[in-house]
Design a protein around this motif. Structure first.
Motif, PDB file in Angstrom:
ATOM      1  N   GLY A 109      17.496  -9.792   3.302  1.00 20.51           N
ATOM      2  CA  GLY A 109      16.572  -9.885   4.451  1.00 20.51           C
ATOM      3  C   GLY A 109      15.768  -9.185   5.502  1.00 20.51           C
ATOM      4  N   GLY A 110      15.608  -8.086   4.822  1.00 11.21           N
ATOM      5  CA  GLY A 110      14.911  -7.069   5.197  1.00 11.21           C
ATOM      6  C   GLY A 110      13.949  -6.123   4.211  1.00 11.21           C
ATOM      7  N   GLY A 111      13.356  -5.065   4.230  1.00 12.61           N
ATOM      8  CA  GLY A 111      13.470  -4.164   3.602  1.00 12.61           C
ATOM      9  C   GLY A 111      11.950  -3.811   2.987  1.00 12.61           C
ATOM     10  N   ARG A 112      11.055  -4.897   3.409  1.00 11.85           N
ATOM     11  CA  ARG A 112       9.828  -4.975   2.573  1.00 11.85           C
ATOM     12  C   ARG A 112       8.887  -4.604   3.492  1.00 11.85           C
ATOM     13  N   GLY A 113       8.237  -4.526   4.633  1.00 12.08           N
ATOM     14  CA  GLY A 113       7.346  -4.107   5.659  1.00 12.08           C
ATOM     15  C   GLY A 113       7.020  -2.788   4.761  1.00 12.08           C
ATOM     16  N   LEU A 114       8.151  -1.472   5.328  1.00 10.54           N
ATOM     17  CA  LEU A 114       7.059  -0.614   4.824  1.00 10.54           C
ATOM     18  C   LEU A 114       6.718   0.028   3.306  1.00 10.54           C
ATOM     19  N   HIS A 115       7.240  -1.340   1.918  1.00 13.73           N
ATOM     20  CA  HIS A 115       6.483  -1.014   0.895  1.00 13.73           C
ATOM     21  C   HIS A 115       4.790  -1.630   1.090  1.00 13.73           C
ATOM     22  N   LEU A 116       5.097  -2.724   1.751  1.00 13.58           N
ATOM     23  CA  LEU A 116       3.675  -3.116   2.114  1.00 13.58           C
ATOM     24  C   LEU A 116       2.934  -2.532   2.556  1.00 13.58           C
ATOM     25  N   VAL A 117       3.255  -1.007   3.730  1.00 18.36           N
ATOM     26  CA  VAL A 117       1.884   0.155   3.768  1.00 18.36           C
ATOM     27  C   VAL A 117       1.693   0.701   2.738  1.00 18.36           C
ATOM     28  N   GLN A 118       3.140   1.144   1.717  1.00 16.91           N
ATOM     29  CA  GLN A 118       2.762   1.594   0.597  1.00 16.91           C
ATOM     30  C   GLN A 118       1.251   0.774  -0.026  1.00 16.91           C
ATOM     31  N   ALA A 119       1.991  -0.326  -0.512  1.00 19.80           N
ATOM     32  CA  ALA A 119       0.606  -0.775  -1.450  1.00 19.80           C
ATOM     33  C   ALA A 119      -0.490  -0.873  -0.986  1.00 19.80           C
ATOM     34  N   CYS A 120      -1.112  -1.291   0.505  1.00 19.99           N
ATOM     35  CA  CYS A 120      -2.108  -1.866   1.246  1.00 19.99           C
ATOM     36  C   CYS A 120      -2.809  -1.162   1.947  1.00 19.99           C
ATOM     37  N   ALA A 121      -2.210   0.406   2.188  1.00 19.48           N
ATOM     38  CA  ALA A 121      -3.019   1.379   2.919  1.00 19.48           C
ATOM     39  C   ALA A 121      -3.420   2.111   1.987  1.00 19.48           C
ATOM     40  N   ASP A 122      -4.366   2.948   1.937  1.00 20.91           N
ATOM     41  CA  ASP A 122      -4.833   4.043   1.812  1.00 20.91           C
ATOM     42  C   ASP A 122      -4.280   5.078   2.432  1.00 20.91           C
ATOM     43  N   SER A 123      -3.758   5.974   2.628  1.00 16.70           N
ATOM     44  CA  SER A 123      -3.542   6.898   2.911  1.00 16.70           C
ATOM     45  C   SER A 123      -1.869   6.311   4.296  1.00 16.70           C
ATOM     46  N   TRP A 124      -0.810   7.086   4.467  1.00 16.27           N
ATOM     47  CA  TRP A 124       0.227   6.901   6.055  1.00 16.27           C
ATOM     48  C   TRP A 124       0.488   7.852   6.100  1.00 16.27           C
ATOM     49  N   GLY A 125       1.711   8.187   7.111  1.00 16.54           N
ATOM     50  CA  GLY A 125       2.613   9.527   7.382  1.00 16.54           C
ATOM     51  C   GLY A 125       3.531   9.306   8.675  1.00 16.54           C
ATOM     52  N   GLY A 126       3.774  10.038   8.732  1.00 17.25           N
ATOM     53  CA  GLY A 126       4.674  10.470   9.600  1.00 17.25           C
ATOM     54  C   GLY A 126       5.382  11.352  10.487  1.00 17.25           C
ATOM     55  N   TRP A 127       5.518  11.859  11.836  1.00 16.34           N
ATOM     56  CA  TRP A 127       5.473  12.769  12.707  1.00 16.34           C
ATOM     57  C   TRP A 127       6.796  13.147  14.346  1.00 16.34           C
ATOM     58  N   SER A 128       7.986  14.102  13.453  1.00 18.62           N
ATOM     59  CA  SER A 128       8.889  13.693  14.587  1.00 18.62           C
ATOM     60  C   SER A 128       8.257  14.727  16.097  1.00 18.62           C
ATOM     61  N   LEU A 129       8.074  13.570  16.885  1.00 14.08           N
ATOM     62  CA  LEU A 129       7.727  14.012  17.781  1.00 14.08           C
ATOM     63  C   LEU A 129       8.610  15.523  18.769  1.00 14.08           C
ATOM     64  N   GLY A 130       9.853  15.846  18.117  1.00 16.55           N
ATOM     65  CA  GLY A 130      10.852  17.122  18.947  1.00 16.55           C
ATOM     66  C   GLY A 130      11.340  16.189  19.831  1.00 16.55           C
ATOM     67  N   ASP A 131      11.197  17.465  20.792  1.00 16.06           N
ATOM     68  CA  ASP A 131      12.648  17.369  21.915  1.00 16.06           C
ATOM     69  C   ASP A 131      11.937  16.894  23.300  1.00 16.06           C
TER      70      ASP A 131
END
Length: 149
Positions: A109-131
């Motif tokens: 029922g889900g789980g495809r959104g981030l795969h779309l980002v992988q397939a369509c974006a030139d680059s991606w990333g993520g940062w934890s913003l800490g406490d």
């Protein structure tokens, strides 16, 4: 009389409430910003990927999220979505190096959104913003970039 040239770089930021309509508002904002700046060639892709990140923020958190669209001087567009949950999901936990995560099964029922980002974006990333000062997690920022022709 002189002419005025528009800047190549610009930023739009939007705070979105925890509301099921937030992804729609984000899509409308992307469409207005990119359309207003003549970035029609990447509009559909950026709109789709932004919607996926904002939808994930709504589904996996209980608080608001923020959207930031930035036009960089070299022609790239960067979109960032902040939310209050500290977990950085794959594929954002590691930089894009050609490694692709396994897509969701066809009947999921889900789980495809981030795969779309992988397939369509030139680059991606993520940062934890800490406490914060009280030891509470302040969330994360997930981002992607697309190049404009």
């Amino acid at each position: 009389m002189g002419t005025v040239s528009l800047p190549d770089t610009w930023v739009y930021a939007l705070r979105l409430p925890h509301d099921p309509r937030a992804a729609r508002v984000a899509r409308m904002t992307v469409r207005a910003a990119l359309g207003g700046h003549g970035r029609h060639e990447v509009l559909d892709t950026v709109e789709l990927l932004t919607s996926e990140l904002v939808t994930n923020a709504y589904r996996h958190t209980r608080g608001p999220c923020s959207l930031r669209i930035t036009a960089l001087s070299d022609g790239r567009l960067r979109v960032g979505v902040w939310d209050s949950h500290p977990y950085i999901p794959a594929p954002f936990a590691e930089p894009p190096d050609g490694h692709r995560t396994v897509p969701a099964p066809p009947d999921a029922g889900g789980g495809r959104g981030l795969h779309l980002v992988q397939a369509c974006a030139d680059s991606w990333g993520g940062w934890s913003l800490g406490d914060d000062l009280l030891g509470r997690g302040t969330g994360k920022l997930l981002w992607f970039e697309v190049r404009c022709p």
